[in-house]
Design an enzyme around this catalytic site. Sequence first.
Site, short mmCIF file in Angstrom:
data_model
loop_
_atom_site.label_atom_id
_atom_site.label_comp_id
_atom_site.label_asym_id
_atom_site.label_seq_id
_atom_site.Cartn_x
_atom_site.Cartn_y
_atom_site.Cartn_z
N ASN A 9 0.82 -1.14 -0.06
CA ASN A 9 0.02 -0.11 -0.08
C ASN A 9 0.88 1.26 0.10
OD1 ASN A 9 -1.90 1.90 0.52
ND2 ASN A 9 -2.33 1.29 2.48
N TRP A 10 0.92 1.79 -1.29
CA TRP A 10 1.81 2.76 -1.45
C TRP A 10 1.51 4.32 -0.83
CZ3 TRP A 10 3.87 2.12 -6.93
CH2 TRP A 10 4.53 0.63 -7.18
N LYS A 11 0.12 4.26 -0.33
CA LYS A 11 -0.59 5.56 0.03
C LYS A 11 -0.24 6.71 -0.57
CE LYS A 11 0.29 3.51 4.45
NZ LYS A 11 0.05 3.49 6.41
N HIS A 93 -9.39 0.97 4.88
CA HIS A 93 -8.24 1.33 5.55
C HIS A 93 -8.29 2.15 6.67
CE1 HIS A 93 -4.08 2.49 6.28
NE2 HIS A 93 -3.58 1.37 5.69
N GLU A 95 -6.67 4.60 7.86
CA GLU A 95 -6.66 6.05 7.70
C GLU A 95 -7.75 6.60 6.98
OE1 GLU A 95 -2.71 5.62 5.39
OE2 GLU A 95 -1.91 4.70 7.44
N GLU A 165 -5.32 -5.23 10.51
CA GLU A 165 -4.46 -4.18 10.77
C GLU A 165 -4.53 -3.38 12.24
OE1 GLU A 165 -2.35 -3.15 6.77
OE2 GLU A 165 -4.07 -1.70 7.10
N GLY A 171 2.19 2.26 10.58
CA GLY A 171 3.21 3.22 10.51
C GLY A 171 3.90 3.71 11.75
N SER A 210 3.43 -2.39 10.28
CA SER A 210 4.97 -2.26 10.47
C SER A 210 5.34 -3.77 10.33
CB SER A 210 5.23 -1.79 12.08
OG SER A 210 4.93 -0.44 12.36
N GLY A 231 2.97 -1.25 4.40
CA GLY A 231 2.78 0.35 3.86
C GLY A 231 4.30 0.67 3.72
N GLY A 232 5.06 1.14 4.62
CA GLY A 232 6.42 2.05 4.73
C GLY A 232 7.08 1.04 3.88
C1 PEP Z 1 -0.77 -0.13 6.04
O1 PEP Z 1 -0.92 1.28 5.93
O2 PEP Z 1 -1.52 -0.78 5.60
C2 PEP Z 1 0.48 -0.50 6.90
C3 PEP Z 1 0.35 -1.73 7.22
O3 PEP Z 1 1.52 0.49 7.06
P1 PEP Z 1 2.96 0.04 7.69
O4 PEP Z 1 3.15 -1.13 7.16
O5 PEP Z 1 3.78 1.35 7.26
O6 PEP Z 1 2.67 0.13 9.14
#
Ligand code: PEP
Length: 249
Positions: A9-11, A93, A95, A165, A171, A210, A231-232
């Site tokens: 997920n590149w956001k 999600h 966010e 999640e 994040g 994470s 994500g990251g």
């Molecule tokens: C996400 O946003 O779905 C996610 C898992 O982010 P991160 O890996 O950065 O925690």
Amino acid sequence: MRSVLIAGNWKMNGNMQSVIELVEGIKAGDPGKAKLAVCPPAVYLMKVGGMLDDSGIALGSQNVCDHESGAYTGEISAAMLKECGCRYAIVGHSERRSHYLESDQLVAARFAMAIAVGLTPILCVGETLLEREQGVTEAVVARQLDAVIELSGIGGIAGSVIAYEPVWAIGTGKVASPEQAQAVHAFIRGKLAAVDSEIAKRVQILYGGSMNPSNAAELLSQADIDGGLIGGASLKADDFLAIARSVQE
Ligand code: PEP
């Protein structure tokens, strides 16, 4: 029996140049046994989709509109996403739920739209830190799932991927322990099994929060964890691929 999916997920990150470099890096690497998907910002879907042709890497969107078409400025319909080559659509999600106040019902409507055109929704569920501390993790996840089941039935869930999640792990660098994650994954599968055991056995449940190359192997070795929503760490081709390669089977 269930394949393993590692989805990025590149956001709202990157630009045309960095997106091209990221796709090239992922395509050039070895994902091991995992299947890969990437979910770029919507404006890059066509570009990335074109680059992924014949790569075996799937394309996904980060959201989908809850209406079919019409006066919904700024939204993107499920049919449009399908036309752009998407296989997956992330819905719910955290966010989106927290910054844009998406309710369980709105998420369920987005999920239903994705299913209607043959997209596979990646339904995100998970509790906040406060909710975990209050001991209501299972109740929250159950409520989020129930809203979707009410609208799309267990048949809808059969056509989806679920991503657990925990909001406190997204994040933040605070990853759920393999035991914490497995417990919620098992709860989700058990809840689905109470309605349809065959569907519960088949549905992929990803962990997100994470996940990185150093913690992925242990998380991914848990019985009910069938991949990751990243994500990251999905913004670096090497890290994304290293997570994928940590799948053992
Ligand atoms: C996400 O946003 O779905 C996610 C898992 O982010 P991160 O890996 O950065 O925690």
